[in-house]
Structure formats: C-alpha cells, structure tokens
Write a protein that holds these residues in place. Sequence first.
Motif, mmCIF file in Angstrom:
data_model
loop_
_atom_site.group_PDB
_atom_site.id
_atom_site.type_symbol
_atom_site.label_atom_id
_atom_site.label_comp_id
_atom_site.label_asym_id
_atom_site.label_seq_id
_atom_site.Cartn_x
_atom_site.Cartn_y
_atom_site.Cartn_z
ATOM 1 N N LEU A 2 -15.193 -9.620 -5.200
ATOM 2 C CA LEU A 2 -16.840 -10.076 -6.045
ATOM 3 C C LEU A 2 -17.383 -12.060 -5.489
ATOM 4 N N ALA A 3 -16.161 -12.813 -4.962
ATOM 5 C CA ALA A 3 -16.791 -13.806 -3.994
ATOM 6 C C ALA A 3 -16.819 -13.138 -2.654
ATOM 7 N N ALA A 4 -16.115 -12.555 -1.761
ATOM 8 C CA ALA A 4 -16.344 -12.475 -0.434
ATOM 9 C C ALA A 4 -17.283 -11.966 0.021
ATOM 10 N N ASN A 5 -18.019 -10.674 -1.358
ATOM 11 C CA ASN A 5 -19.280 -9.968 -0.411
ATOM 12 C C ASN A 5 -19.793 -10.814 -1.181
ATOM 13 N N ASP A 6 -20.652 -11.475 -1.979
ATOM 14 C CA ASP A 6 -21.737 -12.543 -2.531
ATOM 15 C C ASP A 6 -22.094 -13.147 -0.940
ATOM 16 N N ALA A 7 -20.824 -13.621 -0.270
ATOM 17 C CA ALA A 7 -20.367 -14.533 0.457
ATOM 18 C C ALA A 7 -21.446 -14.251 1.618
ATOM 19 N N ASN A 8 -20.822 -12.970 1.747
ATOM 20 C CA ASN A 8 -21.440 -12.228 3.181
ATOM 21 C C ASN A 8 -22.824 -11.240 2.840
ATOM 22 N N GLY A 9 -23.025 -11.234 1.569
ATOM 23 C CA GLY A 9 -23.964 -10.958 1.580
ATOM 24 C C GLY A 9 -24.535 -8.857 1.187
ATOM 25 N N ARG A 10 -23.295 -8.798 0.706
ATOM 26 C CA ARG A 10 -22.472 -7.398 -0.048
ATOM 27 C C ARG A 10 -22.653 -7.264 -1.250
ATOM 28 N N PRO A 11 -23.245 -6.129 -1.665
ATOM 29 C CA PRO A 11 -22.756 -5.368 -2.986
ATOM 30 C C PRO A 11 -21.724 -6.103 -3.858
ATOM 31 N N TRP A 12 -21.237 -6.931 -4.362
ATOM 32 C CA TRP A 12 -20.247 -7.315 -4.999
ATOM 33 C C TRP A 12 -19.464 -6.488 -5.970
ATOM 34 N N GLN A 13 -20.362 -5.049 -6.650
ATOM 35 C CA GLN A 13 -19.894 -4.588 -7.687
ATOM 36 C C GLN A 13 -18.734 -3.388 -6.812
ATOM 37 N N ASP A 14 -19.438 -3.295 -5.040
ATOM 38 C CA ASP A 14 -18.566 -2.596 -4.356
ATOM 39 C C ASP A 14 -16.751 -3.133 -3.923
ATOM 40 N N SER A 15 -16.872 -4.278 -4.268
ATOM 41 C CA SER A 15 -15.278 -4.184 -4.517
ATOM 42 C C SER A 15 -14.478 -4.459 -5.472
ATOM 43 N N ALA A 16 -14.985 -2.918 -6.809
ATOM 44 C CA ALA A 16 -13.897 -3.383 -8.180
ATOM 45 C C ALA A 16 -12.592 -2.270 -7.403
ATOM 46 N N LEU A 17 -11.568 -2.590 -7.863
ATOM 47 C CA LEU A 17 -10.266 -1.478 -7.745
ATOM 48 C C LEU A 17 -10.247 -1.225 -9.303
ATOM 49 N N ARG A 18 -9.549 0.086 -9.441
ATOM 50 C CA ARG A 18 -8.793 1.057 -10.276
ATOM 51 C C ARG A 18 -7.672 0.984 -10.317
ATOM 52 N N SER A 19 -6.546 0.242 -11.238
ATOM 53 C CA SER A 19 -5.238 -0.194 -11.586
ATOM 54 C C SER A 19 -4.919 1.328 -11.532
ATOM 55 N N ALA A 20 -3.582 1.668 -10.849
ATOM 56 C CA ALA A 20 -2.720 3.050 -11.519
ATOM 57 C C ALA A 20 -3.127 3.153 -13.091
ATOM 58 N N GLU A 21 -2.708 2.297 -13.889
ATOM 59 C CA GLU A 21 -3.102 1.673 -15.462
ATOM 60 C C GLU A 21 -4.280 2.283 -15.953
ATOM 61 N N GLY A 22 -5.190 2.346 -15.454
ATOM 62 C CA GLY A 22 -6.578 1.782 -15.778
ATOM 63 C C GLY A 22 -6.988 1.345 -16.385
ATOM 64 N N ILE A 25 -21.616 -5.143 -15.989
ATOM 65 C CA ILE A 25 -20.378 -4.614 -15.788
ATOM 66 C C ILE A 25 -20.607 -4.057 -17.325
ATOM 67 N N ASP A 26 -20.938 -2.020 -16.760
ATOM 68 C CA ASP A 26 -21.101 -1.656 -17.608
ATOM 69 C C ASP A 26 -19.808 -0.927 -18.372
ATOM 70 N N ARG A 27 -19.332 -1.953 -19.587
ATOM 71 C CA ARG A 27 -17.843 -1.473 -20.459
ATOM 72 C C ARG A 27 -17.948 -0.532 -22.026
ATOM 73 N N PRO A 28 -17.341 0.081 -22.625
ATOM 74 C CA PRO A 28 -17.214 0.876 -23.661
ATOM 75 C C PRO A 28 -17.900 -0.284 -24.918
#
Length: 261
Positions: free
Chosen positions: A58-78, A113-116
């Motif tokens: 979230l922070a690193a992408n913003d500081a480096n001029g990249r979309p912060w959304q690209d950093s999101a991960l999904r865990s095995a538990e969901g 962030i799109d949430r249910p």
Amino acid sequence: MPSLAVISLAGGVGRTTLTAALATLAARQGQSSLAVDWDPQNLLALHFGLEQPPAQGLAANDANGRPWQDSALRSAEGALVLPFGRLDVEQLRDWYPQMARQRGWLAERLAQIDRPDPASVAVWTFIDTPRSPSLLTEQAMLAADAVLLVLRADPGAVALLPEALAMAAAKPLVALLNGFDASRPLQQGVRAALQARLGARLAPHVVHRDEAVPEAFARQVALSDAAPHAQATHDLHGLLRWLGGRFDSPLQLQLGADDVG
C-alpha cells in the motif's frame, strides 16, 4: 462489523500476530475480512504464508508511483491482505511529509475497496499499526471505526494507559491483554488494576501465553491449523465473538466507549 485499528504504546505485545489471527478466523467463518499492514516493518504478510516481506504494498506502491491496489493479496483462508511494502529509510523520509499533510490518506484508500454489503455478511477490517505514538497510527485510527488497544499484563501497561486513552479519545476503544500468564500473581494484579480502570472496555477474553503461537508462525501456518485445540486458539475465537457482539450495530459504534456495555 467494525474496522479496528490495532494499536499499542509498547513493543512486543503481539499486534501483528493478533491482527493476522483475527483476520484469518473471520475469513474462515465466511465473513469478509481485510487485514491492512500499516507498519513500515512490513511483516503482516508473513503471517499469511509468505516467506519474505513483500516488496509491493500500500505505501511502497504509492511512494514509487504505482497503483496501490496492485499490491493486494488473497490468503488461503480467503482474507484480503494489503501489505505495507518495502521502503528504505530515505524513501520513508520523503514519504512521511505527504502523510503529515494528508491525514485522511489511508481512510480514503480503504474506502475505495469494494466490500460486500454488510447487511448480507459480516465485514471486518483489521489495521496493524506501528508502536504508538506514530503518525501512521494516527492515520489508522482516523480510518477505523474503533480502536483495539493491545496490552501486556505488566506495570508498563498501567503506566501508559492514560496516554493511550487520551490518544484514542475520539474513537470507541476496547483493550485486550495478550500473552497472559495466569500463574503469575503480578499479571493477575495488573489485570485487576486494568479492569478497575477500563471496566467494560477491557475484553473478558484474555489471550493466554501459548507456545503454539510462535510455533505456528515459524511453520508459516495458521494457528487454528497448527494447534486447533490450543488455549490461544480458543481465546481468539472468544475474542472475535466478543468483538462482534460489542460492535454489532452502527449505534454502538456511534456511542462513546463508556456508554457501550
């Protein structure tokens, strides 16, 4: 369900471990769960199975001029996991002034962030923070509905409590004793002192000291998988249920901390 800023004024109290454990349990119960790493140590993702702290975040992408959304991960538990990302000291020095000017930066990003629909499923957000006081902790509290103050049962917790309560005065607050050892009279005494000061804001579910917790982290597996019958696993299930009951309506979140039963 609320978004919670997980904070403490002391180091080594288990904020990151607790954030990951609660997010994992919520996801496994079929609830919408988001874990946000807002600590430059960037260790939260390791609790979800990564072997190294992720470079993107979230922070690193913003500081480096990249979309912060690209950093999101999904865990095995969901659970959805937002790492902080890797920033060196020089990058942090350049990035912090922006955060000082834009105090609502984190709240604005999380709102995108799109949430249910909360009417159809419980929606949790857990924000891991650096040791307070911190500019980033302030941002996390602004972004959250409520504050989860993590304490150890030692005299320092009692000494720092007034500062913690003053710092989080604008939001409903609940406190938790983590790593509790009931066999130690000193810890029992500290718990009693905190109970007298906090009343209903102190969670009745302590998380006991349990070797299963560091062992699960070392094996890079969820605590509930590594030790489903461990005391700490039982404690965390109880804590999540209590938090859900504590903040199960918008009205309770709007009330002051002392007004919530």
